[in-house]
Design an enzyme around this catalytic site. Structure first.
Site: not given
Length: 359
Positions: A124, A228, A254
């Site tokens: 990210h 996730e 997530d």
């Protein structure tokens, strides 16, 4: 063998002698820590090599002196046993930070602040391999272990990340034991895996100086698989028991998104799903092929909450979030101070008016 010839006058004895310059043993030479944050030492060990020194006198009187001198040098680097993996094996609970800014200065501050580890987030965060390397340099200067989170689970990304020499590697969105086995294979050289080999020149092996790298890298590397998604939770137990998987990293955001609760990670259904994954990981025994449990702290689920549920590794914050919070609070305090000052001025004016009219 080297042979040196002297005149009879130069030879006063037939007893073996050791040249003064070669009498002292070669000492241990320390070097600075490299990519693997525990301190490393360059050890020079010696093995015997024989030199013969022959002296020749007249044809009637000759003598020979032979001396064995230890000179052979080999190089190896022995890391401290206090890697993240060994600390977990010793029963320690570790607290860390996620680094999204890819700022070496913030990485260095994080290391100096005392975090047990820092996750450099290539999934990210905006940075890639070059930016991650700068952060690893900064963390190494503070002897803080680095974990690299990959943008995706692939052999190429794993190879490039591992060549930088982090102590840990994190694979995102692992949803089955098959995917976990592939992730592990990306971390190991053939025949145990498919990792490409350039170990003689990359940073992970101290650019080839660490001759023991191939013997030690598997024992030192922490392999983390993220669970996730709903699919990942269903197979969490199988993922945790895959050979080579050291840690299950929970991903609450997530996971909540995969369940339709993107804006509500604290939803009861999400928390129930999290609990199922946590129990699957905690039910495996790391000493018998199971995995440790790691996770992110959330506003509704703080570091202490995770610790009480048995988490072995907790990431309490993100560097960008810490700076954002501090910046917003700083501006807020400034604006409040201006308002407080305005109120004080208005109160002073009121007092002055009252004093004037009362006179």
């Amino acid at each position: 063998m080297a042979t040196l010839t002297y005149s009879a006058a130069a030879v006063r004895t037939t007893k073996p002698t050791t040249p003064p310059a070669l009498r002292k043993p070669i000492a241990v030479i320390p070097i600075k820590p490299n990519s693997i944050s525990p301190i490393k030492t360059l050890n020079r060990t010696t093995k015997p090599t024989t030199f013969s020194i022959k002296s020749t006198a007249s044809s009637d009187h000759s003598s020979t002196a032979t001396t064995t001198i230890t000179t052979t040098t080999t190089t190896s680097i022995s890391p401290s046993p206090l890697t993240l993996k060994s600390r977990l094996q010793n029963g320690e609970s570790l607290y860390g930070l996620f680094l999204l800014s890819f700022c070496p200065t913030l990485a260095e501050i994080a290391g100096l602040s005392g975090y047990d580890f820092v996750v450099v987030d290539m999934e990210h965060g905006h940075g890639g391999i070059p930016e991650a390397l700068s952060c690893l340099h900064a963390l190494a200067s503070t002897q803080t272990p680095a974990i690299l989170r990959l943008p995706e689970t692939s052999a190429t990304w794993a190879k490039k990340a591992l060549d930088l020499g982090p102590q840990g590697i994190m694979f995102p969105m692992i949803e089955s034991s098959k995917a976990a086995k592939k992730a592990v294979s990306y971390c190991r050289f053939p025949p145990a895996g498919v990792r490409g080999s350039a170990h003689t020149v990359v940073r992970a092996s101290s650019y080839g100086i660490d001759e023991g790298y191939l013997s030690n890298y598997e024992n030192q590397l922490l392999i983390m698989c993220q669970v996730e998604s709903e699919e990942g939770v269903k197979h969490a137990e199988d993922i945790a028991t895959v050979d080579g998987v050291d840690c299950i990293q929970m991903g609450p955001l997530d996971l909540s998104a995969s369940m339709g609760y993107l804006w509500d990670p604290a939803n009861k259904k999400v928390r129930k799903m999290m609990e199922a994954a946590e129990n699957a990981a905690l039910g495996s025994n790391p000493k018998e092929g199971g995995a440790y449990l790691a996770g992110f702290a959330m506003p509704h689920d703080g570091p202490r909450d995770l610790g009480t549920r048995g988490y072995h590794m907790v990431s309490g914050a993100v560097d960008v979030g810490l700076f954002r919070g501090a910046a917003v609070e700083d501006v807020k305090r400034f604006k409040m101070s201006l308002m407080d000052g305005l109120d004080d001025e208005q109160e002073d004016e009121k007092d002055a008016d009252e004093k004037y009219w009362s006179e």
